[in-house]
Design a protein around this motif. Structure first.
Motif, PDB file in Angstrom:
ATOM      1  N   TYR A   1      19.616  46.826  62.511  1.00 16.67           N
ATOM      2  CA  TYR A   1      18.185  46.934  62.231  1.00 16.67           C
ATOM      3  C   TYR A   1      17.369  47.127  63.506  1.00 16.67           C
ATOM      4  O   TYR A   1      16.374  47.852  63.509  1.00 16.67           O
ATOM      5  CB  TYR A   1      17.691  45.727  61.432  1.00 16.67           C
ATOM      6  N   LYS A   2      17.787  46.499  64.583  1.00 18.25           N
ATOM      7  CA  LYS A   2      17.069  46.652  65.848  1.00 18.25           C
ATOM      8  C   LYS A   2      17.133  48.099  66.342  1.00 18.25           C
ATOM      9  O   LYS A   2      16.097  48.688  66.675  1.00 18.25           O
ATOM     10  CB  LYS A   2      17.659  45.707  66.905  1.00 18.25           C
ATOM     11  N   LEU A   3      18.325  48.698  66.350  1.00 16.31           N
ATOM     12  CA  LEU A   3      18.460  50.079  66.820  1.00 16.31           C
ATOM     13  C   LEU A   3      17.713  51.048  65.908  1.00 16.31           C
ATOM     14  O   LEU A   3      17.001  51.933  66.381  1.00 16.31           O
ATOM     15  CB  LEU A   3      19.941  50.474  66.921  1.00 16.31           C
TER      16      LEU A   3
ATOM     17  N   VAL B   1       9.591  52.954  66.081  1.00 11.75           N
ATOM     18  CA  VAL B   1       8.825  52.869  67.327  1.00 11.75           C
ATOM     19  C   VAL B   1       8.877  54.184  68.112  1.00 11.75           C
ATOM     20  O   VAL B   1       7.846  54.797  68.373  1.00 11.75           O
ATOM     21  CB  VAL B   1       9.320  51.682  68.198  1.00 11.75           C
ATOM     22  N   GLU B   2      10.078  54.632  68.493  1.00  9.80           N
ATOM     23  CA  GLU B   2      10.206  55.835  69.324  1.00  9.80           C
ATOM     24  C   GLU B   2       9.649  57.075  68.626  1.00  9.80           C
ATOM     25  O   GLU B   2       8.978  57.891  69.245  1.00  9.80           O
ATOM     26  CB  GLU B   2      11.679  56.036  69.680  1.00  9.80           C
TER      27      GLU B   2
ATOM     28  N   LYS C   1      25.909  51.108  69.959  1.00  8.00           N
ATOM     29  CA  LYS C   1      25.531  52.336  70.658  1.00  8.00           C
ATOM     30  C   LYS C   1      25.257  53.492  69.702  1.00  8.00           C
ATOM     31  O   LYS C   1      24.528  54.426  70.047  1.00  8.00           O
ATOM     32  CB  LYS C   1      26.631  52.749  71.653  1.00  8.00           C
ATOM     33  N   ALA C   2      25.870  53.448  68.508  1.00  7.09           N
ATOM     34  CA  ALA C   2      25.654  54.506  67.515  1.00  7.09           C
ATOM     35  C   ALA C   2      25.871  53.915  66.134  1.00  7.09           C
ATOM     36  O   ALA C   2      26.655  52.974  65.969  1.00  7.09           O
ATOM     37  CB  ALA C   2      26.596  55.671  67.761  1.00  7.09           C
ATOM     38  N   TYR C   3      25.164  54.498  65.159  1.00  6.92           N
ATOM     39  CA  TYR C   3      25.200  53.937  63.808  1.00  6.92           C
ATOM     40  C   TYR C   3      24.867  55.013  62.774  1.00  6.92           C
ATOM     41  O   TYR C   3      24.117  55.949  63.048  1.00  6.92           O
ATOM     42  CB  TYR C   3      24.159  52.804  63.692  1.00  6.92           C
TER      43      TYR C   3
ATOM     44  N   SER D   1      21.926  55.323  70.561  1.00  5.29           N
ATOM     45  CA  SER D   1      21.046  54.629  71.501  1.00  5.29           C
ATOM     46  C   SER D   1      20.637  55.563  72.638  1.00  5.29           C
ATOM     47  O   SER D   1      21.345  56.519  72.962  1.00  5.29           O
ATOM     48  CB  SER D   1      21.737  53.389  72.071  1.00  5.29           C
ATOM     49  N   LYS D   2      19.486  55.294  73.237  1.00  8.48           N
ATOM     50  CA  LYS D   2      18.989  56.120  74.342  1.00  8.48           C
ATOM     51  C   LYS D   2      20.032  56.263  75.440  1.00  8.48           C
ATOM     52  O   LYS D   2      20.194  57.334  76.015  1.00  8.48           O
ATOM     53  CB  LYS D   2      17.715  55.503  74.946  1.00  8.48           C
ATOM     54  N   GLN D   3      20.734  55.179  75.743  1.00 10.80           N
ATOM     55  CA  GLN D   3      21.713  55.185  76.835  1.00 10.80           C
ATOM     56  C   GLN D   3      22.877  56.137  76.578  1.00 10.80           C
ATOM     57  O   GLN D   3      23.516  56.601  77.514  1.00 10.80           O
ATOM     58  CB  GLN D   3      22.276  53.780  77.075  1.00 10.80           C
ATOM     59  N   LYS D   4      23.173  56.444  75.324  1.00  6.23           N
ATOM     60  CA  LYS D   4      24.329  57.279  74.991  1.00  6.23           C
ATOM     61  C   LYS D   4      23.962  58.700  74.597  1.00  6.23           C
ATOM     62  O   LYS D   4      24.835  59.529  74.359  1.00  6.23           O
ATOM     63  CB  LYS D   4      25.141  56.631  73.865  1.00  6.23           C
ATOM     64  N   ARG D   5      22.675  59.009  74.531  1.00  6.51           N
ATOM     65  CA  ARG D   5      22.273  60.373  74.180  1.00  6.51           C
ATOM     66  C   ARG D   5      22.663  61.329  75.301  1.00  6.51           C
ATOM     67  O   ARG D   5      22.575  61.001  76.477  1.00  6.51           O
ATOM     68  CB  ARG D   5      20.770  60.445  73.923  1.00  6.51           C
ATOM     69  N   GLY D   6      23.088  62.525  74.923  1.00  9.72           N
ATOM     70  CA  GLY D   6      23.494  63.516  75.904  1.00  9.72           C
ATOM     71  C   GLY D   6      24.917  63.347  76.394  1.00  9.72           C
ATOM     72  O   GLY D   6      25.353  64.065  77.287  1.00  9.72           O
TER      73      GLY D   6
END
Length: 149
Positions: free
Chosen positions: A19-21, A28-29, A56-58, A76-81
């Motif tokens: 739920y947080k991600l 939000v984003e 990291k992904a869902y 997640s932002k950290q894993k994009r790209g």
């Protein structure tokens, strides 16, 4: 590490991170106001990718009418790209093939990722619609039988 679980089998920590991600990205984003938590969560298969116990992904996978669908696809932002999005969709399709063989797949994808899903064989059907307060397109893919080893 990839995990596929039904809601009743998720830990409290996995539910919290899920739920947080989802809210970090979709509410939000992306600055959208909509009901993220819904009854589909209770019956869906939840696909999680955890690294060091951090989500990291869902995505969630669920039957709908005469087809299978999936949604809440998020990295997640950290894993994009990093290729994680492609790995996530590959794992989604593998899970559907094994859990729901021979059932077609239908999704509502955000219109800006239409070409991403086309790389996996999805075909767009119809015009852009508003879904969860953002532009989406309906996409379909013919599912295949489960792989036998």
């Amino acid at each position: 590490m990839w995990k596929v679980k039904q809601f009743k089998d998720l830990t409290k920590d996995e539910i919290f991170q899920m739920y947080k991600l989802r809210s970090e990205v979709f509410v939000v984003e992306q600055d959208r106001l909509y009901q993220d938590v819904d009854d589909i969560d209770l019956t869906a298969y939840h696909l999680l990718n955890l690294e060091d116990n951090i989500l990291k992904a869902y995505a969630r996978i669920f039957p709908e009418d005469d087809h299978i669908s999936f949604g809440r696809v998020v990295v997640s932002k950290q894993k994009r790209g990093t290729g994680m999005g492609g790995k996530l969709v590959t794992k989604i399709l593998e899970t559907i093939k094994n859990e729901f063989p021979n059932q077609n797949i239908e999704i509502h994808a955000e219109d800006y990722v239409q070409h991403f899903y086309e790389k996996f064989g999805f075909k767009r059907i119809g015009e852009v619609i508003t879904f969860n307060n953002s532009p989406h397109v309906k996409m379909v893919l013919k599912n295949q039988p489960a792989l036998k080893y």
